[in-house]
Design a protein around this motif. Structure first.
Motif, PDB file in Angstrom:
ATOM      1  N   VAL A 298      -9.475  59.985  48.031  1.00 30.88           N
ATOM      2  CA  VAL A 298      -9.321  58.906  47.055  1.00 30.88           C
ATOM      3  C   VAL A 298      -8.659  59.521  45.831  1.00 30.88           C
ATOM      4  O   VAL A 298      -9.245  60.365  45.156  1.00 30.88           O
ATOM      5  CB  VAL A 298     -10.671  58.259  46.701  1.00 30.88           C
ATOM      6  N   VAL A 316      -6.380  55.102  48.464  1.00 37.30           N
ATOM      7  CA  VAL A 316      -6.696  55.878  49.666  1.00 37.30           C
ATOM      8  C   VAL A 316      -5.447  56.635  50.128  1.00 37.30           C
ATOM      9  O   VAL A 316      -4.384  56.040  50.310  1.00 37.30           O
ATOM     10  CB  VAL A 316      -7.203  54.960  50.804  1.00 37.30           C
ATOM     11  N   VAL A 350     -15.328  57.072  51.538  1.00 36.24           N
ATOM     12  CA  VAL A 350     -14.791  56.031  50.666  1.00 36.24           C
ATOM     13  C   VAL A 350     -15.583  54.748  50.887  1.00 36.24           C
ATOM     14  O   VAL A 350     -15.940  54.404  52.009  1.00 36.24           O
ATOM     15  CB  VAL A 350     -13.278  55.802  50.923  1.00 36.24           C
TER      16      VAL A 350
END
Length: 368
Positions: A298, A316, A350
């Protein structure tokens, strides 16, 4: 440091060591004149330095320039075929094609390997070995269709599918044809209900959040529910999976006795598994890439080489590391929050995955 934190720290270091070794192996493969693919061999000839000598760790992959989205659009597709895999039966998988020519990925065995790994994470209590599956998702040139079929076959069952063209769904939405959209959705759900009621003993299913909701609503209209069809395990994927939706699905759409496992995947990455979702954690969904075959980071919206702090929001960035496919530092069309390693997946994860804010307004989300 507590014993638990110490153990997790050690596992994270072991995972990093394994990842760095894997990077060296994959770079050697893709940039060797004997085994590499035309694209990367041509690319290396213009770099002015030798990746096989100078890429020694995952961090070193930052030496490559940003991977451009357009490189994956159009042909000839053979430029991505490593010489070391020549002669193998080939597949091509495409992305949705919502922004012009679809991105393509050449494939041989990766989709099977990814889903055999995922199979190990499914609880047999809800996804029984030998059970038949329903693939209630996109058909056509998409990796997902063959992946779910292989997952089912790998676990000893037969996979039943529906016809579903997500590109047509997106066209209907873009043209504002909501009546046509509802009719097409009803057509897809009708196919699913017909298969579920045909005595095929289907116990497991892949679907998307929107289709799961549509299926549950139609079954309720007919005086029944998902559990009554015999389904006990649902593997689902899509950016619609928010904590609010997951709670709604678990408590309202499915009820007790039906297990739901959210996933995050795409044509380039494969499949990221989620940490078990529970009310205690507010139904938050955290995904972990299948390292070392793929890595999710990230990164800052302003600097793609800067990893954001834990809990912070960023874009991302995906790196794919298999013998079939090498893609370093691909900026996805998603954003989310960076999450800490987890015992089962001792590397960054994430959460809150959603369309990247700068393109969200231009992105049409169809069946996902």
């Amino acid at each position: 440091m507590s014993m638990v934190a110490s153990d997790l720290s050690q596992k994270a270091q072991e995972a990093k060591t394994k990842l760095d070794a894997h990077v060296r192996e994959i770079v050697e493969w893709h940039f060797s004149p004997e085994t590499g693919c035309p694209f990367w061999l041509d690319f290396a000839a213009k770099l002015g330095w030798d990746p096989r000598r100078e890429i020694r760790s995952f961090k070193d992959l930052k030496r490559f320039p940003p991977f451009e989205d357009e490189w994956l659009r159009g042909g000839p597709l053979q430029r991505w075929l490593p010489k070391g895999l020549a002669g193998k039966p080939l597949y091509v998988f495409e992305t949705g094609g919502t922004t012009g020519i679809p991105k393509s990925r050449l494939a041989i065995e990766d989709f099977r390997i990814d889903y055999e790994m995922f199979s190990q994470t499914l609880p047999d209590e809800y996804f029984p070995k030998g059970a038949n599956w329903l693939m209630l998702g996109p058909s056509g040139p998409r990796r997902l269709r063959l992946e779910v079929k292989h997952l089912c076959q790998h676990r000893g069952g037969i996979c039943f599918c529906v016809d579903l063209d997500p590109r047509w769904v997106i066209k209907l939405i873009k043209h504002g044809n909501m009546d046509g959209l509802e009719k097409y959705k009803a057509h897809v759900i009708e196919q699913a209900i017909t298969v579920l009621g045909a005595g095929h003993d289907i116990r497991c299913m892949f679907t998307t959040p929107k289709l799961l909701e549509a299926l549950a609503e139609e079954l309720e209209k007919r005086g029944t529910n998902v559990k009554a069809t015999g389904i006990t395990g649902i593997f689902a994927g899509g950016t619609e999976f928010t904590p609010q939706y997951t709670r709604f699905a678990v408590e309202e759409l499915l009820g007790e006795g039906v297990y739901l496992t959210p996933t995050y995947g795409n044509t380039l990455m494969g499949l990221a598994c989620s940490k078990p979702v529970s009310p205690a954690d507010g139904y938050k969904i955290t995904y972990f890439a299948p390292q070392p075959r793929a890595v999710i980071e990230v990164v800052s919206f302003d600097d793609a080489d800067k990893i954001v702090d834990y809990g912070q929001t960023g874009r991302v960035r995906l790196t794919t590391l298999t013998r079939e496919t090498f893609i370093p530092g691909f900026l996805e069309r998603d954003e989310g929050e960076r999450e800490k390693p987890y015992e089962k997946y001792p590397w960054d994860g994430v959460s809150g995955v959603r369309p990247f804010r700068e393109i969200a307004a231009q992105t049409t989300v169809g069946v996902y």
